[in-house]
Scaffold this motif. Structure first.
Motif, short mmCIF file in Angstrom:
data_model
loop_
_atom_site.label_atom_id
_atom_site.label_comp_id
_atom_site.label_asym_id
_atom_site.label_seq_id
_atom_site.Cartn_x
_atom_site.Cartn_y
_atom_site.Cartn_z
N LYS A 143 9.85 -10.91 -9.75
CA LYS A 143 8.49 -11.41 -9.58
C LYS A 143 7.53 -10.25 -9.86
N ASN A 144 6.28 -10.58 -10.08
CA ASN A 144 5.26 -9.59 -10.41
C ASN A 144 4.18 -9.52 -9.34
N VAL A 145 3.35 -8.50 -9.45
CA VAL A 145 2.15 -8.37 -8.63
C VAL A 145 1.02 -7.87 -9.53
N ILE A 146 -0.20 -8.01 -9.04
CA ILE A 146 -1.35 -7.36 -9.67
C ILE A 146 -1.46 -5.97 -9.04
N ALA A 147 -1.34 -4.95 -9.88
CA ALA A 147 -1.25 -3.57 -9.39
C ALA A 147 -2.52 -2.79 -9.70
N MET A 148 -2.95 -2.00 -8.70
CA MET A 148 -4.05 -1.06 -8.86
C MET A 148 -3.51 0.32 -8.52
N VAL A 149 -3.42 1.20 -9.50
CA VAL A 149 -2.80 2.50 -9.33
C VAL A 149 -3.85 3.58 -9.59
N MET A 150 -3.90 4.57 -8.72
CA MET A 150 -4.89 5.64 -8.85
C MET A 150 -4.21 6.99 -8.64
N ARG A 151 -4.56 7.92 -9.48
CA ARG A 151 -4.11 9.31 -9.34
C ARG A 151 -5.35 10.12 -8.97
N GLU A 190 6.95 8.15 -15.31
CA GLU A 190 5.69 8.26 -16.03
C GLU A 190 4.66 7.28 -15.48
N TRP A 191 3.43 7.61 -15.73
CA TRP A 191 2.31 6.76 -15.35
C TRP A 191 2.48 5.35 -15.92
N PRO A 192 2.24 4.28 -15.18
CA PRO A 192 1.75 4.19 -13.80
C PRO A 192 2.85 4.00 -12.77
N TYR A 193 4.06 4.44 -13.07
CA TYR A 193 5.16 4.56 -12.11
C TYR A 193 5.85 3.24 -11.76
N LEU A 194 5.11 2.18 -11.58
CA LEU A 194 5.72 0.88 -11.29
C LEU A 194 6.52 0.39 -12.50
N ALA A 195 7.56 -0.38 -12.25
CA ALA A 195 8.37 -0.92 -13.33
C ALA A 195 7.58 -1.95 -14.13
N PRO A 196 7.91 -2.14 -15.41
CA PRO A 196 7.21 -3.13 -16.22
C PRO A 196 7.33 -4.53 -15.64
N GLN A 197 6.38 -5.36 -15.99
CA GLN A 197 6.36 -6.71 -15.43
C GLN A 197 7.50 -7.56 -15.98
N TRP A 198 7.85 -8.58 -15.23
CA TRP A 198 8.77 -9.60 -15.71
C TRP A 198 8.01 -10.56 -16.62
N LEU A 231 0.87 -1.17 0.00
CA LEU A 231 0.00 0.00 0.00
C LEU A 231 0.91 1.23 0.00
N PHE A 232 0.80 2.04 -1.05
CA PHE A 232 1.59 3.27 -1.18
C PHE A 232 0.63 4.46 -1.21
N PHE A 233 1.05 5.58 -0.63
CA PHE A 233 0.24 6.79 -0.66
C PHE A 233 1.18 7.97 -0.51
N TYR A 234 1.19 8.84 -1.52
CA TYR A 234 2.10 9.99 -1.48
C TYR A 234 1.58 11.07 -2.44
N PRO A 235 1.97 12.33 -2.20
CA PRO A 235 1.50 13.42 -3.07
C PRO A 235 2.36 13.55 -4.31
N ASP A 236 1.75 14.04 -5.37
CA ASP A 236 2.46 14.37 -6.60
C ASP A 236 1.77 15.59 -7.20
N GLY A 237 2.33 16.77 -6.94
CA GLY A 237 1.69 18.00 -7.42
C GLY A 237 0.35 18.20 -6.76
N ASP A 238 -0.67 18.35 -7.56
CA ASP A 238 -2.02 18.57 -7.06
C ASP A 238 -2.81 17.28 -6.88
N ASP A 239 -2.11 16.16 -6.93
CA ASP A 239 -2.78 14.86 -6.84
C ASP A 239 -2.15 14.02 -5.73
N MET A 240 -2.89 13.00 -5.32
CA MET A 240 -2.38 11.98 -4.43
C MET A 240 -2.28 10.67 -5.21
#
Length: 396
Positions: free
Chosen positions: A173-181, A336-344, A61-70
């Motif tokens: 290894k990979n994960v299933i990612a849900m990213v929201m701006r 760049e969006w979605p910030y996480l590195a590409p999958q293996w 679980l990640f949560f951080y600001p980026d400009g006018d968004d979280m």
């Protein structure tokens, strides 16, 4: 006749007492051998015991600001290598935010461990809930927002990405990612403090929980893993009191093995004084962002957690990884969006463990039961024989 009557009654009473003792002994052995008072489930990545349902396993679980968004990132399914499709339809993935329960930042020690002190932990509640259901190909099925404004401006990504956890076991290894701006305008004006946690549920039953990273990866916290945050402090205090009593009793014994058991209990399950906090993530814009104030992708949470008392994963990372210990992800993150590195690349998963230790456990329990029964039976027969001999001497 009186002697015979008394002797018979005495033998019968003794027999009943021994039978009760034997039964109690058998029950005790069975409980020790078979009872499992704490399920082998814990959230996040490197839990020492495996979840039986990896699709429900929350990893980050990640949560951080980026400009006018979280930026909000919620990852599940650790050590993922298999190709799509996955069995995702039965699962609900939820992120909760409490925007109104007060948080204090006065105690520097608690702030360094937890980001802040929740002043009334039994009042933690979700003012915001984001609920996601995914298709088996990791595209979104439904997403609902409760308690947020401007939801049409929220940007989302759902897919398979590289696991961002800085830990050798999950490299490549990979994960299933849900990213929201999420625009800051989605929250109340002048919102400074956030309390966050995430859950997964299958068919309506909650399975996994994440708050502050690494918290429920530690064995002593497994029992709060499906408990609402508002109930956790009370449960932690009760568990701590119980385990403290057991530890003090064992550690004050004269037998070396009792002291050894106390030391093992202290290291693995006994709660520390600083554990009495609910398992939530705290973020505030009053201080610079970074674990434990929210969490950035680049945070080395293993080392940061160890600096304040919990070093289990730090040790494992030294054991399983090369030296010097890795302090960055195995792939660079993207700006760049979605910030996480590409999958293996997808791989054929390794076969599941082929053998089970359960037959040996059952055999061991049976042997213990037989030995216990044999010892009690020998004692019973010996005592009965001695009493008969004693009564014959009296009669003579």
């Amino acid at each position: 006749m009186g002697r015979i009557f008394n002797r018979t009654m005495g033998l019968n009473s003794l027999g009943k007492a021994l039978r009760r003792a034997r039964l109690a002994g058998l029950v005790l052995v069975a409980c020790l051998g078979l009872a499992n008072p704490q399920p082998g489930r814990a959230s996040d990545h490197a839990d020492p015991t495996n979840l039986t349902d990896p699709t429900a396993n929350i990893t980050d679980l990640f949560f951080y600001p980026d400009g006018d968004d979280m930026i909000l990132i919620f990852d599940v399914n650790r050590a993922l290598l298999a190709p799509k499709p996955y069995d995702l339809a039965p699962y609900d993935y939820e992120i909760h935010m409490d925007l109104t329960t007060p948080v204090s930042f006065q105690d520097p020690v608690i702030r360094a461990r937890y980001g802040g002190t929740v002043l009334v932990p039994d009042q933690i509640h979700p003012d915001v809930t984001i609920k996601v259901k995914l298709q088996d190909d990791v595209t979104v099925n439904t997403i609902t927002y409760t308690g947020l404004k401007d939801t049409d401006k929220i940007k989302t990504y759902f897919g398979v990405r590289d696991d961002p956890f800085v830990f050798p076991r999950f490299f490549k290894k990979n994960v299933i990612a849900m990213v929201m701006r999420i625009p800051k305008s989605a929250f109340p004006a002048d919102q400074h403090d956030f309390i966050l946690w995430g859950t997964t549920a299958k068919d309506g039953t909650e399975i996994d929980h994440v708050g502050r990273s690494i918290r429920t990866q530690l064995p002593r916290f497994g029992f709060i893993n499906t408990m609402p945050p508002k109930d956790q402090l009370k449960a932690l205090m009760a568990r701590k009191a119980k385990l403290d009593n057991i530890y003090n009793y064992l550690h004050s014994a004269k037998e070396w093995w009792a002291i050894a058991a106390a030391d093992f209990l202290q290291f693995t399950l006994q709660l520390r004084p600083y554990d009495l906090q609910p398992d939530v993530m705290v973020y505030t814009d009053r201080f610079p962002v970074g674990y434990p104030n929210g969490r950035l992708l680049t945070d080395d949470v293993v080392a940061q957690t160890c600096a304040f008392g919990d070093c289990l994963l730090q040790e494992i990372s030294f054991i399983e990884g090369p030296y010097p210990r890795a302090t960055m992800n195995d792939k660079p993150f993207s700006a760049e969006w979605p910030y996480l590195a590409p999958q293996w690349p997808d791989q054929t998963p390794a076969p599941s463990n082929a053998h089970s230790v359960l037959p040996w456990v059952i055999l061991g329990v049976i042997v213990l039961l037989l030995v216990s029964w044999g010892i009690v039976e020998i004692i019973r027969r010996l005592v009965r024989h001695l009493l008969r001999w004693w009564w014959r001497r009296i009669d003579a």
